[in-house]
Design a protein around this motif. Structure first.
Motif, PDB file in Angstrom:
ATOM      1  N   PHE A 133       0.728  -1.198   0.028  1.00 30.17           N
ATOM      2  CA  PHE A 133       0.210   0.193   0.148  1.00 30.17           C
ATOM      3  C   PHE A 133       0.760   1.149  -0.051  1.00 30.17           C
ATOM      4  N   LEU A 134       1.942   1.277   0.899  1.00 30.05           N
ATOM      5  CA  LEU A 134       2.662   2.508   0.989  1.00 30.05           C
ATOM      6  C   LEU A 134       3.379   2.771  -0.275  1.00 30.05           C
ATOM      7  N   THR A 135       3.831   1.645  -1.030  1.00 29.00           N
ATOM      8  CA  THR A 135       4.605   1.758  -2.319  1.00 29.00           C
ATOM      9  C   THR A 135       3.595   2.321  -3.521  1.00 29.00           C
ATOM     10  N   GLU A 136       2.297   1.794  -3.234  1.00 27.11           N
ATOM     11  CA  GLU A 136       1.335   2.094  -4.273  1.00 27.11           C
ATOM     12  C   GLU A 136       0.962   3.475  -4.201  1.00 27.11           C
ATOM     13  N   GLU A 188      11.227  14.507 -11.074  1.00 21.81           N
ATOM     14  CA  GLU A 188      11.119  13.230 -11.780  1.00 21.81           C
ATOM     15  C   GLU A 188      11.969  12.104 -11.338  1.00 21.81           C
ATOM     16  N   GLN A 189      13.005  12.378 -10.540  1.00 23.99           N
ATOM     17  CA  GLN A 189      13.800  11.366 -10.091  1.00 23.99           C
ATOM     18  C   GLN A 189      13.262  10.582  -9.005  1.00 23.99           C
ATOM     19  N   LEU A 190      12.463  11.270  -8.199  1.00 22.83           N
ATOM     20  CA  LEU A 190      11.776  10.737  -7.230  1.00 22.83           C
ATOM     21  C   LEU A 190      10.625   9.812  -7.834  1.00 22.83           C
ATOM     22  N   VAL A 191       9.938  10.056  -8.733  1.00 23.71           N
ATOM     23  CA  VAL A 191       8.997   8.960  -9.599  1.00 23.71           C
ATOM     24  C   VAL A 191       9.914   7.817 -10.092  1.00 23.71           C
ATOM     25  N   ARG A 192      10.985   8.196 -10.650  1.00 22.53           N
ATOM     26  CA  ARG A 192      11.650   6.886 -10.860  1.00 22.53           C
ATOM     27  C   ARG A 192      12.298   6.013 -10.013  1.00 22.53           C
ATOM     28  N   ASP A 193      12.815   6.602  -8.906  1.00 18.81           N
ATOM     29  CA  ASP A 193      13.122   5.892  -7.622  1.00 18.81           C
ATOM     30  C   ASP A 193      11.871   5.392  -7.218  1.00 18.81           C
ATOM     31  N   ALA A 194      10.798   5.832  -7.123  1.00 21.54           N
ATOM     32  CA  ALA A 194       9.484   5.253  -6.430  1.00 21.54           C
ATOM     33  C   ALA A 194       9.123   3.953  -7.366  1.00 21.54           C
ATOM     34  N   ARG A 195       9.484   3.841  -8.652  1.00 27.22           N
ATOM     35  CA  ARG A 195       8.629   2.957  -9.423  1.00 27.22           C
ATOM     36  C   ARG A 195       9.183   1.388  -8.851  1.00 27.22           C
ATOM     37  N   ILE A 196      10.449   1.208  -8.493  1.00 28.91           N
ATOM     38  CA  ILE A 196      10.881   0.019  -8.213  1.00 28.91           C
ATOM     39  C   ILE A 196      10.189  -0.392  -6.982  1.00 28.91           C
ATOM     40  N   THR A 197       9.710   0.447  -6.131  1.00 28.38           N
ATOM     41  CA  THR A 197       9.249   0.014  -4.756  1.00 28.38           C
ATOM     42  C   THR A 197       8.134  -1.157  -4.740  1.00 28.38           C
ATOM     43  N   ARG A 198       7.525  -0.833  -5.998  1.00 31.35           N
ATOM     44  CA  ARG A 198       6.294  -1.781  -6.403  1.00 31.35           C
ATOM     45  C   ARG A 198       6.494  -3.083  -6.835  1.00 31.35           C
ATOM     46  N   LEU A 199       7.975  -3.280  -7.062  1.00 29.69           N
ATOM     47  CA  LEU A 199       8.275  -4.448  -7.557  1.00 29.69           C
ATOM     48  C   LEU A 199       9.084  -5.282  -6.715  1.00 29.69           C
ATOM     49  N   TYR A 200      10.321  -4.704  -6.055  1.00 27.43           N
ATOM     50  CA  TYR A 200      11.136  -5.828  -5.359  1.00 27.43           C
ATOM     51  C   TYR A 200      10.721  -5.905  -3.989  1.00 27.43           C
ATOM     52  N   GLU A 201      11.257  -7.137  -3.890  1.00 34.83           N
ATOM     53  CA  GLU A 201      10.784  -7.844  -2.528  1.00 34.83           C
ATOM     54  C   GLU A 201       9.494  -8.180  -2.479  1.00 34.83           C
ATOM     55  N   GLY A 202       8.930  -8.458  -3.350  1.00 36.73           N
ATOM     56  CA  GLY A 202       7.713  -9.126  -4.076  1.00 36.73           C
ATOM     57  C   GLY A 202       6.587  -8.000  -4.484  1.00 36.73           C
ATOM     58  N   THR A 203       6.220  -8.078  -5.552  1.00 32.25           N
ATOM     59  CA  THR A 203       5.467  -7.171  -6.238  1.00 32.25           C
ATOM     60  C   THR A 203       4.202  -6.798  -5.423  1.00 32.25           C
ATOM     61  N   THR A 204       3.498  -6.103  -5.774  1.00 37.11           N
ATOM     62  CA  THR A 204       2.096  -5.680  -5.035  1.00 37.11           C
ATOM     63  C   THR A 204       1.110  -6.827  -5.151  1.00 37.11           C
ATOM     64  N   GLY A 205       1.047  -7.865  -6.375  1.00 38.53           N
ATOM     65  CA  GLY A 205       0.256  -8.795  -6.517  1.00 38.53           C
ATOM     66  C   GLY A 205       0.604  -9.865  -5.456  1.00 38.53           C
ATOM     67  N   ILE A 206       2.061 -10.027  -5.314  1.00 40.82           N
ATOM     68  CA  ILE A 206       2.561 -11.126  -4.652  1.00 40.82           C
ATOM     69  C   ILE A 206       2.293 -10.925  -2.961  1.00 40.82           C
ATOM     70  N   GLN A 207       2.349  -9.674  -2.736  1.00 42.54           N
ATOM     71  CA  GLN A 207       2.058  -9.001  -1.157  1.00 42.54           C
ATOM     72  C   GLN A 207       0.306  -9.278  -0.954  1.00 42.54           C
TER      73      GLN A 207
END
Length: 603
Positions: A400-403, A428-447
């Motif tokens: 939730f917090l990464t989405e 724009e860097q904050l957006v690019r950096d934030a995008r990976i948080t929804r993926l690594y350590e298990g995607t939103t779907g996995i969580q």
């Protein structure tokens, strides 16, 4: 360059007033050292380190990135020096056992520091961040010899750690890994294979890197039941415990990524590397989950930190940027146009960021108390309840917090308009950096599958009931308080509906297992919005109490109540859509055949 001020006032409100951290710390074994004065000093010094040492390196690190030269990775200019100052300050061992070189303070304090680091330089923060998980895995599952060799070095920050899971042909499905571990005549194993997407897999910040590697033994059962965990150092420790001969592990290449350029994301090759079994054979996944669960909370904190950073800079810009007049008439008559913060849509974006930052902080600090209790409490009942809540909240924190963090950073760009799309502002860097948080350590779907499938349905709803009962008791206690009615009534209704949605999905899943996957992401998002609603209601209760008692900081408490009201009126209604999609079932998702997905553009 973007700026950042640690939200110390908001942290003090959540920690001291809302969640009563002083009493919480006083009741923890070893927590008596975390006095209000000590905690205050740590927060202020952590804020200084983040702003003065890390923030100036964030944009330059993004532009420079990491380099692979002669088989060795070099981090951006200034990263190594900042890391040495971090180690000299004793930050890596803040919450570690004093017997292992740590300071013995509660884990939650380290989590607060993590928010500040993630807000100012996420890429840099990933280097020490991964070491905490490696240390936890060895502390819980390593042999005494392994602890003596590696743990103190990791705690002190002299060495760093990684977790090596993913391989080119498999992502989350770790049962498919091909990395092999062949036993030698001594107690070591020969590790061979390739791992990808390894954050901080190689770098020049520390003198050694301790890799925790998933691999399969020759007699391993098929699938995830055949995975073992091994510790594989970059340099083999010599007789004195110092880095000795180079092991058979190297960085084959660096990934070219959308964001977090200052962190080395490596393809790691294990070519007959020497490793040592951690825990029991074929039980490596359970050991690795010690790292992964901590890392998942850590990624949620990354989403929070980036939300706060984007909000602060969008707010500063909106206060200064002049454009158009307010629809109700000029607000800055001495200027050629009004600052854009007067416009309702800009306020909507800023308040969305503010609500997610403040709500996310409450969620992290509430979850952090559960971490403290699980790790430190000597009360078995409290520890068991905290562990149940932690299991429920971890996928919500992570996903939730990464989405919403990605949403918030995008809103930050939008507040800046065209300037937000330009590199120099840093948004724009904050957006690019934030995008990976929804993926690594298990995607939103996995969580989401972990939350709905494992934590809720597999416990027949008992895990969820622990939390919903807490919300129910709060609503009951405030039922007769007119000042709380606008928050308590919708919260109570949603809390009841949460149980009803759970039962509905569970009944459907008895006949069709795919119903769980179809509902899971919307279920998780629904859970996240309701959880933040509960925490905002708690915050309002304490803010109202402070105003009634008389305070010199009335503006802060009024802003807290108004932010909660915005959340309830503008963000919480999203639960209606998520609930409807949960109830829609999986038929419309599963009817179309894979071949029919492409109908319309085939030749």
């Amino acid at each position: 360059m973007p700026d950042y001020q640690a939200p110390l006032r908001d942290l003090r409100f959540v920690m001291d007033e809302m969640l009563d951290y002083p009493t919480h710390y006083a009741g923890l074994p070893g927590g008596e050292e975390a006095t209000p004065d000590v905690v205050g000093a740590i927060l202020e010094e952590g804020a200084r380190f983040a702003r003065e040492e890390l923030l100036p390196l964030n944009q330059s690190g993004d532009l420079e990135g990491c380099l692979l030269e002669g088989g060795e990775v070099k981090t951006p200019k200034g990263f190594k020096e900042a890391y040495h100052r971090y180690v000299e300050g004793g930050w890596p061992g803040l919450a570690a056992d004093p017997e292992q070189g740590g300071q013995g303070l509660p884990p939650s304090l380290a989590m607060v520091l993590s928010e500040m680091i993630c807000a100012t330089n996420l890429a840099w923060g990933m280097y020490p961040g991964l070491s905490h998980g490696a240390a936890d895995a060895l502390r819980h599952h390593g042999t005494e010899a392994q602890k003596d060799t590696y743990l103190t070095k990791l705690v002190e920050g002299v060495w760093t750690g990684t977790m090596c899971l993913t391989e080119p042909h498999c992502g989350t499905d770790l049962g498919l890994i091909k990395t092999r571990a062949v036993p030698n005549d001594d107690d070591s194993y020969t590790i061979s294979g390739t791992k990808i997407f390894i954050s901080a897999g190689d770098h020049d910040l520390a003198e050694n890197i301790v890799h925790l590697v998933l691999a399969k033994l020759p007699d391993a059962p098929a699938g995830s039941k055949g995975i073992s965990l091994f510790v594989v150092p970059k340099f083999m420790p010599d007789a004195d415990g110092n880095p000795g001969e180079r092991n058979g592990v190297s960085c084959g290449s660096l990934e070219h990524k959308m964001g977090i350029h200052g962190n080395a994301t490596c393809v790691m090759n294990f070519d007959g590397a020497q490793g040592f079994l951690v825990g029991k054979p074929h039980k490596g996944l359970a050991c690795m989950f010690t790292m992964m669960n901590a890392a998942r909370i850590g990624v949620g904190i990354q989403g929070l930190g980036l939300t706060e950073a984007s909000f602060q800079n969008a707010l500063a810009y909106a206060r200064e940027r002049l454009q158009m007049r307010a629809l109700s008439g000029a607000k800055a008559e001495d200027k050629p146009a009004d600052p854009i913060i007067v416009h309702p849509d800009v306020r909507r974006m800023l308040l969305t960021q503010k609500a997610f930052a403040e709500g996310g902080r409450m969620l992290v600090l509430y979850t952090a108390q559960m971490v403290d209790l699980v790790e430190r409490s000597d009360d078995a009942d409290r520890r068991e309840q905290a562990e149940t809540l932690l299991g429920l909240l971890t996928p919500i924190v992570k996903a939730f917090l990464t989405e919403v963090g990605f949403e918030a950073t995008n809103e930050g760009v939008q507040v800046f308009g065209g300037h937000g799309f330009i590199q120099e502002w840093g948004m724009e860097q904050l957006v690019r950096d934030a995008r990976i948080t929804r993926l690594y350590e298990g995607t939103t779907g996995i969580q989401a599958l972990d939350l709905l499938g494992r934590k809720v349905l597999m416990s027949q709803g008992e895990t969820l009931k622990v939390f919903t009962k807490e919300i129910h008791k709060f609503c009951q206690a405030e039922e007769g308080n007119p000042a709380m009615a606008e928050f308590v009534r919708p919260l109570a209704k949603l809390n009841t509906e949460w149980g009803e949605l759970t039962m509905s999905v569970g009944m459907k899943a008895m006949n069709e297992r795919e119903e769980v996957g179809a509902a899971s992401v919307d279920y998780l998002m629904y859970a996240g919005y309701v959880t933040l609603a509960y925490l905002f209601a708690c915050a309002v209760k304490h803010a109202q109490a402070a105003l009634e008692a008389g305070t010199d900081d009335a503006a802060f408490y009024r802003a807290k109540i108004n932010t909660a009201r915005f959340y309830y009126e503008r963000l919480l209604p999203r639960t209606r859509a998520h609930a409807q999609m949960v109830q829609a079932g999986g038929e419309s998702l599963m009817t179309l055949s894979p071949d029919d997905f492409g109908r319309g553009f085939e030749i």
